[in-house]
Design a protein around this motif. Structure first.
Motif: not given
Lengths: 359, 337
Positions: A35-36, A63-64, A89-91, A94, A114, A116, A138-139, A193, A347-348
């Motif tokens: 996604g990045g 991942p989301v 994590y922020g994602d 929503r 949230i 980091y 998550i991830g 990553h 976003n991803e």
């Protein structure tokens, strides 16, 4: 900015683009798994630079997006418990579950914070001993070692009120499942990553069994275009193999220490992926040895029945079989402000990225 | 005076009166405020006025480069100035949490007085309420402002007169304010401290208006950042907008934190940046006028209004790519991987 500007150098980019145009003869589709990568490709306007022969499609590496509604539903159920603090994590905030989302629950009074890093969640657990702190894990292989390290730290510190709810997954089963399902791609831009942790051996089946090239890329334009060029050359020469276009970070053997921590704490389990269904040995479950920090075991909760959205084609989009624009809901019912499918949330996510940059 | 705000300070009794005269009137003093009547009576030279209001609830209330008071003055002064008006008078309402430090309140009020003086506006009326502990977060401020507007500038706020070929100018680096707040909130100041760009821009804007009567649109790029202003303009006026990433200044430390958190600086809030659309033939002169001001040293022409792709803003990326700029759906959130 050092170590960034070099990889956004316009002249270098133009040279790479010229090379790709020169070498690319037959039309090909390359899938960026991560996604990045999707984000970077859109942000820098890379599709505009590529010849018509090279098409990029987004894969299942957000991942989301691949997490199930039942994961979000359970996280929401946790957040409704009076003595639980959710750290995330922020994602995820929503992401729509079956009937609610974490941000809606937060507005209703749930304690959702949230963070980091999982270390922030540990700090919250330390200073709130009377509460149960659930970290939403998550991830992929990228974030999973962090969760593992968090669990080890909690164990050492005797933090009995700290739990991880794992939705962690690993990448290779999804990459192979996509090929098995007949997704038409000619090569993979492999995640930078993830590979930093795992090393490149996880991809060895892709050229050997499936005859597809696999180039590990970084996240800057020069990285991505270098990876694309390497794949074009592989395909034109009919020479599929695993290569690294991100050598400043990725070593063939990966980060051995992180791998050790990861598999010390987690073991593989069958897991559900949006769009792909259940993939054998693709998810990461906390081992019994560490189950005192496993939310699934230690924090029982009643979860509402799962509802998946009708008409949403996130599954096909994730597999690269359909373009977000082919979805009836895209841009009308489903927008970043009011997401229906998970791909529109992060976003991803391919739909989100597509909406923002190409609408 | 007590060291902390008590509910009694909002009672309307002696404590309120003392707070008003020892703090607000002391710092904001001017002949209109000192009458302490129910409403200020104002004289305005023009028969068109510009009128705006804004509320400030920022957390933290003190941040590098300013505080909530400075924001409250600059925010409203700028809203008037970008409409082409000359800011004249402000009102100022405080909602204060019981227990808030009077020392901190004094610092805020002092900053407001200094900013108002610099901007040449008078705070002529105000209000103070105190709410129970926990019912608000330290202090909230509302400011409302009135400015004089002349007939030939009354369309600057809407941009109805923009045309293809007009140039787009911004007065300096973007994303400073938002990332300064983010960094102080999250304790992320690992490199050089990021200062908010919070400032009253009315004098700088006046310099621009003095050299050109062909400034067709101005808007301050606050919440939602530069991207949102450009999207709004493209959609509202149904022109295309094209900007060049290479021409947009983002400071190194700001870029660093944006990269780290996965934020796009185009969408990050500013509190001292104005987007100006000016006829091409006047662009250089306006740019020079802005650059002559302390808040416009890094001003640049970043793009232009076009007659293609109506209703859309496009960015030519630094590497030679192209993409659409769209409005943000909600808050920008940090990415996970």
């Amino acid at each position: 900015m050092k170590y960034i500007d070099e990889y956004r150098d316009k002249d270098l980019v133009q040279k790479l683009v010229a090379q790709i145009k020169k070498k690319s003869k037959k039309p090909i589709s390359l899938m960026e798994v991560c996604g990045g990568h999707t984000m970077s490709i859109q942000k820098f306007g890379i599709p505009y630079l590529l010849p018509d022969t090279v098409k990029l499609i987004s894969g299942p590496g957000c991942p989301v997006c691949v997490s199930s509604n039942s994961f979000i539903d359970r996280a929401i159920a946790y957040s409704r418990l009076d003595d639980v603090i959710i750290t995330t994590y922020g994602d995820l905030i929503r992401v729509p579950g079956s009937t609610s989302s974490l941000d809606k629950e937060k507005a209703k009074g749930a304690d959702i914070r949230i963070v980091y890093s999982i270390l922030d969640a540990l700090t919250i657990a330390k200073s709130n001993r009377g509460k149960r702190v659930v970290f939403l894990g998550i991830g992929f292989e990228t974030t999973a070692p962090g969760s593992a390290a968090g669990i080890l730290k909690a164990q050492m510190a005797g933090l009995k009120n700290f739990f991880v709810f794992s939705s962690h997954k690993i990448m290779p089963p999804a990459m192979e499942a996509l090929i098995d399902e007949g997704v038409k791609i000619d090569g993979y831009i492999a995640p930078g990553h993830v590979t930093t942790i795992t090393g490149t051996s996880i991809y060895k089946d892709i050229p050997e069994k499936f005859g597809l090239g696999c180039v590990v890329s970084g996240f800057e334009p020069v990285d991505l275009l270098t990876a694309i060029l390497m794949l074009v050359v592989q395909i034109e020469n009919n020479d599929p193999k695993v290569e690294i276009a991100y050598k400043r970070v990725v070593k063939p053997e990966g980060n051995v220490k992180a791998q050790e921590i990861l598999y010390e704490v987690f073991e593989l389990r069958d897991d559900w992926w949006r769009g792909l269904g259940i993939l054998p040995k693709s998810g990461l479950k906390i081992r019994e040895k560490y189950q005192m920090h496993d939310a699934e075991v230690m924090v029982p909760v009643e979860v509402e029945p799962v509802k998946e959205w009708k008409g949403c084609i996130c599954g096909e989009v994730l597999k690269g079989l359909k373009n977000p624009k082919e979805c009836k809901l895209f841009g009308k019912v489903c927008t970043p402000a009011n997401p229906v499918g998970a791909c529109m949330v992060s976003n991803e996510g391919s739909c989100h990225a597509y909406y923002r940059y190409n609408k | 005076m007590d060291k902390n705000i008590l509910l009694g300070h909002g009672s309307g009794g002696v404590m309120t009166h003392d707070l008003i005269s020892d703090l607000f009137v002391k710092y904001f003093h001017n002949e209109l405020l000192e009458t302490q009547t129910d409403s200020a009576v104002l004289q305005i030279a023009s028969n068109i006025i510009s009128f705006t209001t804004d509320s400030f609830v920022v957390d933290p209330i003190f941040f590098p480069g300013g505080n909530i008071g400075k924001l409250a003055i600059a925010g409203t002064v700028n809203d008037l100035a970008v409409s082409g008006a000359k800011p004249k008078y402000l009102s100022c309402g405080f909602i204060i949490e019981e227990g808030f430090s009077i020392g901190e309140l004094e610092k805020i009020v002092k900053t407001m007085a200094e900013e108002a003086k610099k901007a040449g506006v008078k705070i002529v009326t105000g209000d103070t309420k105190v709410v129970n502990r926990g019912k608000c977060d330290k202090v909230y401020i509302n400011t409302t402002g009135v400015g004089e507007l002349s007939e030939n500038r009354k369309d600057i706020g809407t941009g109805v007169n923009i045309e293809a070929g007009d140039k787009i100018i911004i007065n300096g680096s973007i994303a400073d304010h938002g990332m300064s707040i983010m960094a102080s909130r999250e304790g992320l100041n690992f490199s050089a401290e990021i200062e908010s760009d919070c400032a009253c821009l009315n004098h700088m804007i006046q310099k621009a208006l003095d050299v050109s009567d062909k400034i067709k649109f101005m808007r301050d790029a606050t919440r939602g950042g530069l991207a949102t202003v450009l999207c709004e303009l493209a959609t509202d006026r149904n022109y295309g907008i094209e900007i060049n990433e290479e021409d947009i200044v983002v400071k190194e430390n700001v870029r660093g934190i944006c990269e780290l958190l996965g934020f796009d600086p185009l969408y990050v809030a500013n509190e001292g940046k104005v987007v100006i659309v000016v006829a091409s033939e006047d662009a250089e002169e306006v740019l020079e006028a802005i650059r002559s001001d302390e808040y416009g040293k890094d001003a640049a022409i970043i793009g232009e209004v076009t007659d293609i792709h109506h209703g859309r803003a496009w960015l030519n990326t630094g590497i030679g790519g192209r993409r659409i700029i769209d409005m943000l759906a909600g808050e920008q959130l940090p990415r996970i991987c």
